[in-house]
Design a protein around this motif. Sequence first.
Motif, PDB file in Angstrom:
ATOM      1  N   LEU A  56       0.834  -1.205   0.000  1.00  0.00           N
ATOM      2  CA  LEU A  56       0.000   0.000   0.000  1.00  0.00           C
ATOM      3  C   LEU A  56       0.870   1.257   0.000  1.00  0.00           C
ATOM      4  O   LEU A  56       0.580   2.225  -0.714  1.00  0.00           O
ATOM      5  N   ARG A  57       1.952   1.231   0.772  1.00  0.00           N
ATOM      6  CA  ARG A  57       2.836   2.398   0.792  1.00  0.00           C
ATOM      7  C   ARG A  57       3.492   2.610  -0.570  1.00  0.00           C
ATOM      8  O   ARG A  57       3.622   3.750  -1.041  1.00  0.00           O
ATOM      9  N   THR A  75       2.835   6.878  -5.970  1.00  0.00           N
ATOM     10  CA  THR A  75       2.519   7.436  -7.296  1.00  0.00           C
ATOM     11  C   THR A  75       1.028   7.558  -7.582  1.00  0.00           C
ATOM     12  O   THR A  75       0.646   8.202  -8.555  1.00  0.00           O
ATOM     13  N   ARG A  76       0.186   6.946  -6.743  1.00  0.00           N
ATOM     14  CA  ARG A  76      -1.254   6.934  -7.041  1.00  0.00           C
ATOM     15  C   ARG A  76      -2.071   7.254  -5.794  1.00  0.00           C
ATOM     16  O   ARG A  76      -1.587   7.161  -4.660  1.00  0.00           O
ATOM     17  N   THR A  95      -0.393   1.771   8.648  1.00  0.00           N
ATOM     18  CA  THR A  95       0.422   1.940   7.436  1.00  0.00           C
ATOM     19  C   THR A  95       1.227   3.233   7.419  1.00  0.00           C
ATOM     20  O   THR A  95       2.179   3.343   6.652  1.00  0.00           O
ATOM     21  N   GLY A  96       0.835   4.237   8.208  1.00  0.00           N
ATOM     22  CA  GLY A  96       1.621   5.459   8.312  1.00  0.00           C
ATOM     23  C   GLY A  96       1.531   6.396   7.121  1.00  0.00           C
ATOM     24  O   GLY A  96       2.348   7.315   6.995  1.00  0.00           O
ATOM     25  N   GLY A 107       0.322  13.979   0.813  1.00  0.00           N
ATOM     26  CA  GLY A 107       0.786  13.348  -0.409  1.00  0.00           C
ATOM     27  C   GLY A 107      -0.382  12.849  -1.245  1.00  0.00           C
ATOM     28  O   GLY A 107      -1.311  13.602  -1.540  1.00  0.00           O
ATOM     29  N   HIS A 108      -0.356  11.572  -1.602  1.00  0.00           N
ATOM     30  CA  HIS A 108      -1.432  10.991  -2.401  1.00  0.00           C
ATOM     31  C   HIS A 108      -2.530  10.368  -1.545  1.00  0.00           C
ATOM     32  O   HIS A 108      -3.477   9.786  -2.093  1.00  0.00           O
ATOM     33  N   ALA A 109      -2.421  10.478  -0.207  1.00  0.00           N
ATOM     34  CA  ALA A 109      -3.370   9.816   0.688  1.00  0.00           C
ATOM     35  C   ALA A 109      -4.380  10.801   1.254  1.00  0.00           C
ATOM     36  O   ALA A 109      -4.026  11.924   1.651  1.00  0.00           O
TER      37      ALA A 109
END
Length: 436
Positions: free
Chosen positions: A315-316, A321-322, A349-350, A422-424
């Motif tokens: 997942l990290r 990138t997504r 997951t951080g 970021g992407h999250a």
Amino acid sequence: MAAGLVISAPASGVGKTTLTLALARAWRHRGLNVQCFKSGPDYIDPAFHAAATGRASVNVDSWAMDRGAIAHLVSRGVDADVVLAEGSMGLFDGVAARGVSGTGATADIAEMLGWPVVLVIDPSGQAQTAAAIAAGLRDYRPGLKLAGVVLNRVASPRHQDLVRHALNEAGIAVFGALPRHAEISLPKRHLGLVQAEEQAEIGKLIDEAARFVAEHVDLDAVLRSAASWSPQPAVNGLNVTPPGQRIALARDAAFSFVYPHMLEAWRGAGAEISTFSPLADEAPDASADVCWLPGGYPELHAGKIAANAHFRGGLRAFAETRLVHGECGGYMVLGTALTDAEGARHEMTGLLGLETSFAKRRMHLGYRLAELAAPMPGHRPGARLRGHEFHYSTIIAQPDMPLAVVHDATGAVIAETGSRRGHATGTFFHLIAEDR
């Protein structure tokens, strides 16, 4: 042309789901096609409906959806013989401030569709007062039709006679009376019923409920009380944008709270969905362009999630990138750590700085209207999203930039803003629809 009914009650915990499942299965045994719906924001009951009928069930919600969206969703019942909408809480229970087409009350759906209401009444600890409650519900809102009553958990034949007599005096039909029967009790946990997919014997339980209800309820009389109904053409469908073209969706016992209408809308818009199981230590599909972690019960599986290095690492790597988005339990797993009910802290997951705890449980429940401060998968900044929040976790830390300004149904700003880094992105509310 289908026959439409709403199954409701004066309160939660009275037996609406059991009666809905039993009626659906009993009529199915008679060769009828039965379509179920769930009024209100419940992720668990539609799976039980599907188990009972063999047809997918979806939620209809007057606070979050407009009439066009509701008409679009119920139109799937066009080829059914019987259509049942199971209510939430009590018949008139909703929020104080009106939403898109109502307050979220079951009565909104009954009035909107023109379907009579079958009340489930539990007269435990009372007799004639049960008739007063039923009469009050019948008369509270003009335009709503009460078809009749099914009594549940009656203590004895004498008790049943007292209640029946009072209801007959009030001019209210009694379709049947169910004695207490432990064999048809559905197991529960802190967010409601234990999920259908977690119960290996769910088919046998529904069959026993159908047999028991058919023995004690006049199924023909209930069916005759239904309104003849054919769906009206929907001017508008659902206002739902898929989060991506190819969606990696976490799906197992820890990640299962997603509204069926959302998945159908994503597929209807051309998106592909591939599922993976974090509990089986699976990573999201590397060919997907977005990953979605729905809510569920990660707190019951926190140790296993923390130990599944392939899932966490995959997942990290995906999030480098997504886009990755988590709802409620999924949001907690995107965070730094989750403390379970026993006080054990588990590393998550951080991808976000969120830290949550179940050691001191506090219920968070209600509709949410969020205005996005930044984009999230499928939605632009400034979008107004309607959803629902229900969890018992406490925020220990939420250090990242807020994703949205979030209001409850009264318009008050709440602290559960969601996060972005970021992407999250993540939210505590489960998305139902975007305002048009």
